[in-house]
Design an enzyme around this catalytic site. Structure first.
Site, short mmCIF file in Angstrom:
data_model
loop_
_atom_site.label_atom_id
_atom_site.label_comp_id
_atom_site.label_asym_id
_atom_site.label_seq_id
_atom_site.Cartn_x
_atom_site.Cartn_y
_atom_site.Cartn_z
N SER A 27 0.83 -1.21 0.00
CA SER A 27 0.00 0.00 0.00
C SER A 27 0.86 1.25 0.00
CB SER A 27 -0.90 0.03 1.24
OG SER A 27 -1.73 -1.11 1.28
N ARG A 50 0.98 7.48 6.24
CA ARG A 50 0.04 6.71 7.07
C ARG A 50 -1.35 7.35 7.08
NH1 ARG A 50 0.27 2.22 9.68
NH2 ARG A 50 2.45 2.14 9.09
N HIS A 89 -2.81 6.34 3.85
CA HIS A 89 -3.09 4.90 3.95
C HIS A 89 -4.39 4.64 4.71
CE1 HIS A 89 -2.40 0.99 6.17
NE2 HIS A 89 -2.17 0.60 4.93
#
Lengths: 222, 222
Positions: free
Chosen positions: B15, B40, B43
């Protein structure tokens, strides 16, 4: 800095009016039957993309709200974060419950032994313990892949809420789930595309619970 | 349906590569010092808007990661959902902790008596108990308004993570907080605009903890 002076209990109502106003400016009118779900997802995400992404199978909201009014249903989530976001007062008021198996040690053991994810094993456990449960994924595409397979095998959950977020197998697992739910007549709420998350998952559960309970003290919603 | 066959532990790495690749296609390179935080957040949300919205004050990440490495810091969140999303293994590995006062009965009583929100009272309690804590808001603009006021009064938290989501006073409270943090030299990570949420808040806490702990078993992250 100038702030709007609004009582805590009125913030949500004001937010919903702003959402309605902006949708009207875009020429969008959400069907009344699904409006509380759609508005609450936008309220939780501040993301109007969900107007396009969120797919709700025909009659799904009405059917599950009716069942939630009767009580005795269980939401099975694929993260403790989604579980944490479900309004406990609304669950208790309507006589429903929620659980998440992700942190249970035997789930981790089974997942490791079988080379699969804890989310997949959690959904299997949920379908075994609560065959008529509401299955909620805000995180793991493997949860959805498992549910799709089990619906093909004849399982009939009351609803699947499929809103994982991410970049790997997320888009595909949601498309397949929508197809399977339509084929087998399983009520479903699915956010197509990459977006979603535990917050979106919890907001959908709460919208359904609020519809079933006809209003819960807004101060208890978070 | 065709799925990518990727081991659970490798999904996150894949990812992150996809995120990096798409940012490169957009001609965007994120500064190395803040990259783990930005990646993050993307994500967690699948939302590239955060590249524009997320503001990190100069040196904030380095400063707080250094403190987290030493241990003994506490994250104080404005929702139990954000608390639930913070990785407990990473907290324990680094010797830090996290708490949320929102559900404590005396917080509700105090908020009602004073005609304010539980989030505002929670942040006051947090600043009294953990003056050097990391204050995390993914939900309530009133939490940020309180923190801005208290920083003006001389409080010096180690960091403020200000990412509430919503439509009423959210944009304004985040802009004010950024201004106050810059003026008083308080490290801050703030998502300007309407977007944010408990999931985004937790993802920022986790990014900082992972940087401080240099890698945590990815299976334990959810």
């Amino acid at each position: 800095m100038e702030y709007k002076h609004i009582l805590p209990g009125d913030i949500e109502k004001t937010s919903m009016s702003i959402i309605e106003g902006e949708l009207a400016e875009m020429g969008i009118k959400i069907d009344e039957s699904i409006r509380p779900v759609m508005y609450r997802v936008i309220h939780t995400s501040a993301d109007f993309d969900y107007v396009k992404n969120l797919r709700i199978t025909d009659g799904a909201v009405e059917a599950v709200v009716e069942k939630l009014r009767t009580g005795g249903l269980t939401f099975i989530t694929d993260t403790n974060m989604a579980l944490s976001g479900i309004n406990k007062s609304a669950l208790s008021k309507t006589g429903n419950s929620a659980c998440c198996y992700m942190a249970e040690p035997d789930i981790a053991v089974a997942a490791k032994e079988r080379g699969t994810t804890r989310a997949a094993v959690s959904m299997e456990r949920g379908l075994a313990e609560y065959p008529e449960g509401i299955f909620v994924s805000g995180n793991a595409p493997t949860a959805l892949i498992t549910i799709s397979e089990m619906i093909r095998q004849g399982h009939k959950p009351s609803m699947v809420i499929g809103v994982p977020v991410g970049f790997v197998n997320v888009v595909e697992s949601k498309e397949e789930l929508l197809q399977v739910c339509e084929e087998f007549g399983i009520p479903a709420i699915i956010a197509l595309g990459r977006k979603g998350g535990s917050n979106v998952a919890a907001s959908i559960c709460n919208a359904l619970l609020y519809m079933a309970s006809d209003g819960v003290d807004p101060d208890k919603r978070y």
